[in-house]
Design a protein around this motif. Structure first.
Motif, PDB file in Angstrom:
ATOM      1  N   LYS A  43       0.825  -1.197   0.000  1.00 27.18           N
ATOM      2  CA  LYS A  43       0.000   0.000   0.000  1.00 27.18           C
ATOM      3  C   LYS A  43       0.862   1.249   0.000  1.00 27.18           C
ATOM      4  CE  LYS A  43      -4.001  -1.950   2.320  1.00 27.18           C
ATOM      5  NZ  LYS A  43      -4.792  -1.926   3.552  1.00 27.18           N
ATOM      6  N   ILE A  44       1.915   1.240   0.803  1.00 25.85           N
ATOM      7  CA  ILE A  44       2.820   2.393   0.859  1.00 25.85           C
ATOM      8  C   ILE A  44       3.513   2.564  -0.489  1.00 25.85           C
ATOM      9  CG2 ILE A  44       4.926   3.290   1.908  1.00 25.85           C
ATOM     10  CD1 ILE A  44       4.004   1.892   4.518  1.00 25.85           C
ATOM     11  N   GLU A  45       3.957   1.486  -1.071  1.00 18.41           N
ATOM     12  CA  GLU A  45       4.626   1.556  -2.364  1.00 18.41           C
ATOM     13  C   GLU A  45       3.694   2.116  -3.435  1.00 18.41           C
ATOM     14  OE1 GLU A  45       7.770   0.921  -3.535  1.00 18.41           O
ATOM     15  OE2 GLU A  45       8.331   0.834  -1.443  1.00 18.41           O
ATOM     16  N   LEU A  46       2.467   1.650  -3.459  1.00 17.24           N
ATOM     17  CA  LEU A  46       1.525   2.117  -4.469  1.00 17.24           C
ATOM     18  C   LEU A  46       1.203   3.596  -4.281  1.00 17.24           C
ATOM     19  CD1 LEU A  46      -0.872  -0.950  -4.699  1.00 17.24           C
ATOM     20  CD2 LEU A  46       0.922  -0.285  -6.291  1.00 17.24           C
ATOM     21  N   LYS A  47       1.060   4.024  -3.037  1.00 15.18           N
ATOM     22  CA  LYS A  47       0.815   5.446  -2.779  1.00 15.18           C
ATOM     23  C   LYS A  47       2.004   6.281  -3.231  1.00 15.18           C
ATOM     24  CE  LYS A  47      -2.351   4.925   1.094  1.00 15.18           C
ATOM     25  NZ  LYS A  47      -2.545   5.097   2.538  1.00 15.18           N
ATOM     26  N   TYR A  48       3.210   5.775  -3.003  1.00 16.75           N
ATOM     27  CA  TYR A  48       4.417   6.479  -3.421  1.00 16.75           C
ATOM     28  C   TYR A  48       4.471   6.595  -4.942  1.00 16.75           C
ATOM     29  CZ  TYR A  48       9.367   7.432  -4.127  1.00 16.75           C
ATOM     30  OH  TYR A  48      10.557   7.979  -4.536  1.00 16.75           O
ATOM     31  N   ILE A  49       4.143   5.527  -5.617  1.00 17.26           N
ATOM     32  CA  ILE A  49       4.156   5.520  -7.080  1.00 17.26           C
ATOM     33  C   ILE A  49       3.123   6.498  -7.627  1.00 17.26           C
ATOM     34  CG2 ILE A  49       3.693   4.109  -9.114  1.00 17.26           C
ATOM     35  CD1 ILE A  49       4.876   1.738  -7.422  1.00 17.26           C
ATOM     36  N   ILE A  50       1.943   6.508  -7.043  1.00 22.15           N
ATOM     37  CA  ILE A  50       0.898   7.450  -7.475  1.00 22.15           C
ATOM     38  C   ILE A  50       1.352   8.882  -7.223  1.00 22.15           C
ATOM     39  CG2 ILE A  50      -1.444   8.269  -6.992  1.00 22.15           C
ATOM     40  CD1 ILE A  50      -2.152   5.283  -6.468  1.00 22.15           C
ATOM     41  N   TYR A  51       1.947   9.125  -6.068  1.00 22.72           N
ATOM     42  CA  TYR A  51       2.447  10.469  -5.740  1.00 22.72           C
ATOM     43  C   TYR A  51       3.489  10.917  -6.762  1.00 22.72           C
ATOM     44  CZ  TYR A  51       5.122  14.084  -3.388  1.00 22.72           C
ATOM     45  OH  TYR A  51       5.786  15.252  -3.096  1.00 22.72           O
ATOM     46  N   LYS A  52       4.422  10.037  -7.085  1.00 24.59           N
ATOM     47  CA  LYS A  52       5.473  10.380  -8.046  1.00 24.59           C
ATOM     48  C   LYS A  52       4.899  10.610  -9.443  1.00 24.59           C
ATOM     49  CE  LYS A  52       9.302  10.557  -5.812  1.00 24.59           C
ATOM     50  NZ  LYS A  52      10.091  11.786  -5.792  1.00 24.59           N
ATOM     51  N   THR A  53       3.885   9.845  -9.815  1.00 26.33           N
ATOM     52  CA  THR A  53       3.242  10.039 -11.118  1.00 26.33           C
ATOM     53  C   THR A  53       2.572  11.407 -11.181  1.00 26.33           C
ATOM     54  OG1 THR A  53       2.855   7.660 -11.271  1.00 26.33           O
ATOM     55  CG2 THR A  53       1.571   9.073 -12.735  1.00 26.33           C
ATOM     56  N   GLU A  54       1.866  11.769 -10.115  1.00 25.19           N
ATOM     57  CA  GLU A  54       1.227  13.084 -10.075  1.00 25.19           C
ATOM     58  C   GLU A  54       2.267  14.201 -10.076  1.00 25.19           C
ATOM     59  OE1 GLU A  54      -1.304  12.933  -6.648  1.00 25.19           O
ATOM     60  OE2 GLU A  54      -2.811  11.736  -7.685  1.00 25.19           O
ATOM     61  N   GLU A  55       3.365  13.976  -9.374  1.00 26.83           N
ATOM     62  CA  GLU A  55       4.445  14.962  -9.355  1.00 26.83           C
ATOM     63  C   GLU A  55       5.003  15.163 -10.765  1.00 26.83           C
ATOM     64  OE1 GLU A  55       8.668  15.791  -7.015  1.00 26.83           O
ATOM     65  OE2 GLU A  55       7.750  13.810  -6.896  1.00 26.83           O
ATOM     66  N   LEU A  56       5.197  14.078 -11.477  1.00 28.07           N
ATOM     67  CA  LEU A  56       5.708  14.160 -12.844  1.00 28.07           C
ATOM     68  C   LEU A  56       4.751  14.945 -13.739  1.00 28.07           C
ATOM     69  CD1 LEU A  56       7.793  13.347 -14.965  1.00 28.07           C
ATOM     70  CD2 LEU A  56       6.507  11.245 -15.298  1.00 28.07           C
ATOM     71  N   LEU A  57       3.466  14.662 -13.642  1.00 21.17           N
ATOM     72  CA  LEU A  57       2.497  15.370 -14.476  1.00 21.17           C
ATOM     73  C   LEU A  57       2.422  16.851 -14.117  1.00 21.17           C
ATOM     74  CD1 LEU A  57      -0.339  12.713 -14.667  1.00 21.17           C
ATOM     75  CD2 LEU A  57       1.257  13.378 -16.471  1.00 21.17           C
ATOM     76  N   ASN A  58       2.592  17.190 -12.856  1.00 23.43           N
ATOM     77  CA  ASN A  58       2.585  18.592 -12.442  1.00 23.43           C
ATOM     78  C   ASN A  58       3.837  19.334 -12.914  1.00 23.43           C
ATOM     79  OD1 ASN A  58       0.102  18.460 -11.179  1.00 23.43           O
ATOM     80  ND2 ASN A  58       0.982  17.893  -9.209  1.00 23.43           N
ATOM     81  N   LEU A  59       4.970  18.635 -12.964  1.00 21.39           N
ATOM     82  CA  LEU A  59       6.222  19.264 -13.387  1.00 21.39           C
ATOM     83  C   LEU A  59       6.328  19.416 -14.902  1.00 21.39           C
ATOM     84  CD1 LEU A  59       8.725  17.421 -11.035  1.00 21.39           C
ATOM     85  CD2 LEU A  59       8.096  19.833 -10.927  1.00 21.39           C
ATOM     86  N   ALA A  60       5.617  18.578 -15.621  1.00 25.58           N
ATOM     87  CA  ALA A  60       5.732  18.554 -17.079  1.00 25.58           C
ATOM     88  C   ALA A  60       5.084  19.789 -17.702  1.00 25.58           C
ATOM     89  CB  ALA A  60       5.072  17.299 -17.627  1.00 25.58           C
ATOM     90  N   GLU A  61       5.783  20.383 -18.639  1.00 28.43           N
ATOM     91  CA  GLU A  61       5.222  21.505 -19.388  1.00 28.43           C
ATOM     92  C   GLU A  61       4.196  20.998 -20.403  1.00 28.43           C
ATOM     93  OE1 GLU A  61       8.286  23.882 -21.121  1.00 28.43           O
ATOM     94  OE2 GLU A  61       9.401  23.999 -19.249  1.00 28.43           O
ATOM     95  N   ASN A  62       4.447  19.832 -20.938  1.00 29.02           N
ATOM     96  CA  ASN A  62       3.573  19.247 -21.948  1.00 29.02           C
ATOM     97  C   ASN A  62       3.297  17.792 -21.557  1.00 29.02           C
ATOM     98  OD1 ASN A  62       2.525  17.990 -24.252  1.00 29.02           O
ATOM     99  ND2 ASN A  62       3.588  19.427 -25.601  1.00 29.02           N
ATOM    100  N   ARG A  63       2.096  17.508 -21.129  1.00 31.59           N
ATOM    101  CA  ARG A  63       1.762  16.167 -20.653  1.00 31.59           C
ATOM    102  C   ARG A  63       1.876  15.113 -21.757  1.00 31.59           C
ATOM    103  NH1 ARG A  63      -2.914  15.954 -16.185  1.00 31.59           N
ATOM    104  NH2 ARG A  63      -1.929  17.345 -14.698  1.00 31.59           N
ATOM    105  N   TYR A  64       1.555  15.484 -22.967  1.00 29.32           N
ATOM    106  CA  TYR A  64       1.653  14.529 -24.071  1.00 29.32           C
ATOM    107  C   TYR A  64       3.104  14.094 -24.267  1.00 29.32           C
ATOM    108  CZ  TYR A  64       1.626  12.553 -28.735  1.00 29.32           C
ATOM    109  OH  TYR A  64       1.807  11.721 -29.793  1.00 29.32           O
ATOM    110  N   LYS A  65       4.014  15.059 -24.311  1.00 31.32           N
ATOM    111  CA  LYS A  65       5.422  14.735 -24.542  1.00 31.32           C
ATOM    112  C   LYS A  65       6.001  13.892 -23.404  1.00 31.32           C
ATOM    113  CE  LYS A  65       6.751  18.556 -27.518  1.00 31.32           C
ATOM    114  NZ  LYS A  65       7.616  19.718 -27.684  1.00 31.32           N
ATOM    115  N   ILE A  66       5.636  14.217 -22.163  1.00 32.97           N
ATOM    116  CA  ILE A  66       6.177  13.449 -21.043  1.00 32.97           C
ATOM    117  C   ILE A  66       5.605  12.036 -21.044  1.00 32.97           C
ATOM    118  CG2 ILE A  66       4.571  13.983 -19.156  1.00 32.97           C
ATOM    119  CD1 ILE A  66       8.331  14.164 -18.819  1.00 32.97           C
ATOM    120  N   THR A  67       4.345  11.885 -21.465  1.00 36.39           N
ATOM    121  CA  THR A  67       3.740  10.555 -21.545  1.00 36.39           C
ATOM    122  C   THR A  67       4.447   9.708 -22.596  1.00 36.39           C
ATOM    123  OG1 THR A  67       1.613  11.459 -20.870  1.00 36.39           O
ATOM    124  CG2 THR A  67       1.582   9.312 -21.949  1.00 36.39           C
ATOM    125  N   ILE A  68       4.746  10.307 -23.730  1.00 34.76           N
ATOM    126  CA  ILE A  68       5.476   9.593 -24.793  1.00 34.76           C
ATOM    127  C   ILE A  68       6.879   9.231 -24.324  1.00 34.76           C
ATOM    128  CG2 ILE A  68       6.426   9.804 -27.130  1.00 34.76           C
ATOM    129  CD1 ILE A  68       3.362   9.405 -26.974  1.00 34.76           C
TER     130      ILE A  68
END
Length: 75
Positions: A6-31
């Motif tokens: 559970k802790i690992e999954l929450k950490y992974i979700i947090y990091k994913t959200e952090e990445l999307l917030n930091l990205a200037e272009n969500r499409y490019k970061i997803t690719i």
């Protein structure tokens, strides 16, 4: 599912959200994440069996670290 997962999954979700917030272009970061995960999948076939260490999760965590901690790359 135990508490560790559970802790690992929450950490992974947090990091994913952090990445999307930091990205200037969500499409490019997803690719970028998808391409890195695809490369990882073919480089290391053993990691596909581990549910916590899947190529897509590793790619997300690596890219977040590269963006938030650029000093790692300068070594």
């Amino acid at each position: 599912m135990n508490e560790y997962n559970k802790i690992e999954l929450k950490y992974i979700i947090y990091k994913t959200e952090e990445l999307l917030n930091l990205a200037e272009n969500r499409y490019k970061i997803t690719i970028q994440v998808a391409n890195r995960a695809k490369r990882r999948k073919y480089e290391d076939i053993d990691i596909v069996d581990d549910p916590i260490n899947k190529p897509i999760i590793r790619a997300i965590l690596e890219i977040v670290d590269e963006i938030t901690k650029p000093e790692i790359l300068s070594d």
